[in-house]
Design a protein around this motif. Structure first.
Motif, PDB file in Angstrom:
ATOM      1  N   GLY A   1      11.807  -0.536 -19.648  1.00 37.46           N
ATOM      2  CA  GLY A   1      13.007  -0.940 -18.933  1.00 37.46           C
ATOM      3  C   GLY A   1      14.271  -0.387 -19.569  1.00 37.46           C
ATOM      4  N   LEU A   2      14.344  -0.439 -20.903  1.00 33.96           N
ATOM      5  CA  LEU A   2      15.519   0.096 -21.598  1.00 33.96           C
ATOM      6  C   LEU A   2      15.631   1.604 -21.426  1.00 33.96           C
ATOM      7  N   TYR A   3      14.477   2.276 -21.523  1.00 41.48           N
ATOM      8  CA  TYR A   3      14.481   3.724 -21.355  1.00 41.48           C
ATOM      9  C   TYR A   3      14.920   4.103 -19.940  1.00 41.48           C
ATOM     10  N   GLY A   4      14.357   3.420 -18.956  1.00 40.22           N
ATOM     11  CA  GLY A   4      14.731   3.716 -17.573  1.00 40.22           C
ATOM     12  C   GLY A   4      16.197   3.467 -17.298  1.00 40.22           C
ATOM     13  N   ALA A   5      16.739   2.366 -17.830  1.00 36.87           N
ATOM     14  CA  ALA A   5      18.156   2.061 -17.625  1.00 36.87           C
ATOM     15  C   ALA A   5      19.045   3.105 -18.278  1.00 36.87           C
ATOM     16  N   TYR A   6      18.654   3.558 -19.467  1.00 36.30           N
ATOM     17  CA  TYR A   6      19.468   4.560 -20.164  1.00 36.30           C
ATOM     18  C   TYR A   6      19.477   5.884 -19.399  1.00 36.30           C
ATOM     19  N   VAL A   7      18.305   6.282 -18.899  1.00 33.59           N
ATOM     20  CA  VAL A   7      18.246   7.515 -18.115  1.00 33.59           C
ATOM     21  C   VAL A   7      19.084   7.378 -16.842  1.00 33.59           C
ATOM     22  N   PHE A   8      19.050   6.192 -16.223  1.00 36.86           N
ATOM     23  CA  PHE A   8      19.848   5.978 -15.017  1.00 36.86           C
ATOM     24  C   PHE A   8      21.344   6.029 -15.310  1.00 36.86           C
TER      25      PHE A   8
ATOM     26  N   ALA B   1      16.362  13.227 -12.771  1.00 37.79           N
ATOM     27  CA  ALA B   1      15.671  12.321 -13.676  1.00 37.79           C
ATOM     28  C   ALA B   1      15.603  10.910 -13.107  1.00 37.79           C
ATOM     29  N   HIS B   2      16.622  10.535 -12.318  1.00 38.53           N
ATOM     30  CA  HIS B   2      16.603   9.211 -11.688  1.00 38.53           C
ATOM     31  C   HIS B   2      15.402   9.078 -10.752  1.00 38.53           C
ATOM     32  N   THR B   3      15.123  10.099 -10.017  1.00 37.63           N
ATOM     33  CA  THR B   3      13.966  10.088  -9.104  1.00 37.63           C
ATOM     34  C   THR B   3      12.664   9.931  -9.879  1.00 37.63           C
ATOM     35  N   LEU B   4      12.567  10.634 -10.998  1.00 31.24           N
ATOM     36  CA  LEU B   4      11.364  10.554 -11.826  1.00 31.24           C
ATOM     37  C   LEU B   4      11.182   9.141 -12.386  1.00 31.24           C
ATOM     38  N   ILE B   5      12.292   8.538 -12.818  1.00 27.99           N
ATOM     39  CA  ILE B   5      12.222   7.187 -13.376  1.00 27.99           C
ATOM     40  C   ILE B   5      11.812   6.177 -12.306  1.00 27.99           C
ATOM     41  N   ILE B   6      12.369   6.307 -11.116  1.00 26.67           N
ATOM     42  CA  ILE B   6      11.998   5.376 -10.039  1.00 26.67           C
ATOM     43  C   ILE B   6      10.503   5.473  -9.743  1.00 26.67           C
ATOM     44  N   ALA B   7       9.989   6.712  -9.694  1.00 25.73           N
ATOM     45  CA  ALA B   7       8.544   6.888  -9.449  1.00 25.73           C
ATOM     46  C   ALA B   7       7.731   6.234 -10.560  1.00 25.73           C
ATOM     47  N   LEU B   8       8.180   6.405 -11.798  1.00 26.69           N
ATOM     48  CA  LEU B   8       7.472   5.832 -12.946  1.00 26.69           C
ATOM     49  C   LEU B   8       7.485   4.301 -12.889  1.00 26.69           C
ATOM     50  N   LEU B   9       8.653   3.726 -12.569  1.00 28.44           N
ATOM     51  CA  LEU B   9       8.780   2.272 -12.533  1.00 28.44           C
ATOM     52  C   LEU B   9       7.987   1.661 -11.382  1.00 28.44           C
ATOM     53  N   VAL B  10       8.023   2.293 -10.231  1.00 26.80           N
ATOM     54  CA  VAL B  10       7.259   1.785  -9.088  1.00 26.80           C
ATOM     55  C   VAL B  10       5.762   1.847  -9.376  1.00 26.80           C
TER      56      VAL B  10
END
Length: 372
Positions: free
Chosen positions: A107-114, A121-130
């Motif tokens: 969660g922290l990593y995804g928020a930092y990238v966002f 990279a935002h698209t990649l993070i959303i795919a990873l989180l979903v």
């Protein structure tokens, strides 16, 4: 400490729910490699060296690796050992700490990238989180006290950062993701309640009408009917395992303590066997000290071996029968089949032959040891 034949139904249901956490390690392995790939791509695409991004990424990878190693280390015990409620609780905590730790770091990593100006990279993070949340819902959904916090920890920070950005796209993303998180959490809770009721129903053996009068287990006829009704539907593409088992040391118990104690022992054995099998499988008493277990929908043959080992460990625990502390063991013959049209009596016969082959091999080994 001996397992009690009067162990509360709720405790046996809880043990089965905890076992489900260790049933499948593959999603955790896939998630570990998916995160490594995403981290590598984002690192390479980052316009400048970012120590915080690297630190969060490395910490997340280590947490993911720990999660996989812990699950692998305790998986055999969780799936095969005879567990009481305190032991199951310890296994749940062992599973939960690295699981929640990885969720928080993800969660922290995804928020930092966002927060970074890297739209791709935002698209990649959303795919990873979903993908992560989907894996949590399916893999740990029977324990919502782990599943729901893990999903919130993983995707909550990204929702917060999206809302802070305050542009229409990110606000829409935050609202939609929050709605999916709420819906997913409700689904997890509903699935838990449904499966808990099904497991309790199976453990209480209320789904079958034809029972052995002593143990209240299904009898041979009920076993045959259940097999014919469910082999094709529960195992359309999977394997079927038939286990034939009898009790070693039962006759001396009868001879020493009397048939009353022997009957009580059989009833206690039946209770433990009910707690050892999965929802959808069946255990029946064939007569005397002989029992049969049928597993449906197996993906691999070694799943049958896991259950056989679990049954062996369960029966090997001492029984408290009145004032007596009784110890017995069991010998099991197992047949795994891909043919759902094969007659059950033939599968039982083959499993029985394997049972007696194991007995002969065991006796031969004991004789050689005595001779030496």
């Amino acid at each position: 400490m001996p397992l009690s034949s009067t162990e509360p139904l709720n405790d046996r249901v809880y043990v089965e729910l905890v076992r489900s956490l260790y049933a499948n390690i593959t999603p955790a392995v896939i998630m570990m490699f998916a995160f490594m790939l995403a981290f590598g791509i984002i690192w390479l695409e980052s316009p400048e060296f970012d120590p915080l991004l690297i630190a969060l990424g490395v910490a997340s990878m280590l947490a993911s690796l720990t999660r996989v190693l812990v699950t692998a280390a305790f998986r055999s015990m969780a799936l095969t050992a005879a567990l009481n409620r305190p032991q199951a609780r310890r296994l749940e905590l062992v599973f939960a700490f690295p699981y929640l730790g990885f969720a928080a770091l993800l969660g922290l990593y995804g928020a930092y990238v966002f927060w970074m100006p890297l739209t791709e990279a935002h698209t990649l993070i959303i795919a990873l989180l979903v993908g992560y949340c989907a894996g949590v819902a399916t893999g740990t959904g029977l324990r919502p006290n782990i599943a729901v916090p893990s999903m919130c920890l993983a995707i909550g920070p990204t929702i917060l950062i999206s809302a802070i950005r305050a542009d229409p796209i990110h606000i829409g993303l935050a609202v939609i993701t929050l709605a999916f998180l709420f819906g997913g959490s409700q689904t997890v809770l509903m699935r838990h309640d449904t499966m808990r009721a099904e497991i309790a129903k199976r453990l209480a053996s209320v789904s079958l009408a034809r029972r052995d009068t002593l143990t209240a287990l299904p009898n041979r006829l009920a076993l045959q009917e259940y097999y014919e009704e469910n082999a094709a539907t529960i195992s359309p593409n999977g394997l079927i395992a038939v286990h034939y088992l009898d009790l070693d040391g039962f006759k001396p118990v009868n001879d020493t303590y009397g048939h009353g104690v022997g009957d009580a022992l059989l009833t206690s054995v039946a209770s433990r066997l009910r707690g050892a099998i999965r929802s959808g499988d069946i255990v029946a008493r064939l007569g005397g000290d002989e029992f049969a277990v049928i597993q449906f929908g197996l993906q691999r043959a070694d799943e049958a071996d896991l259950l056989a080992r679990r049954i062996g460990a369960t029966i090997a625990q001492p029984f408290e029968i009145g004032d007596h502390n009784v110890s017995i063991s069991t010998c099991i013959g197992t047949v795994v089949s891909t043919d759902r049209s094969q007659r059950l009596d033939l599968l039982l016969q083959e499993a029985d032959e394997k049972l007696y082959a194991r007995k002969r091999a065991r006796n031969g080994t004991a004789a050689l040891r005595d001779f030496a």
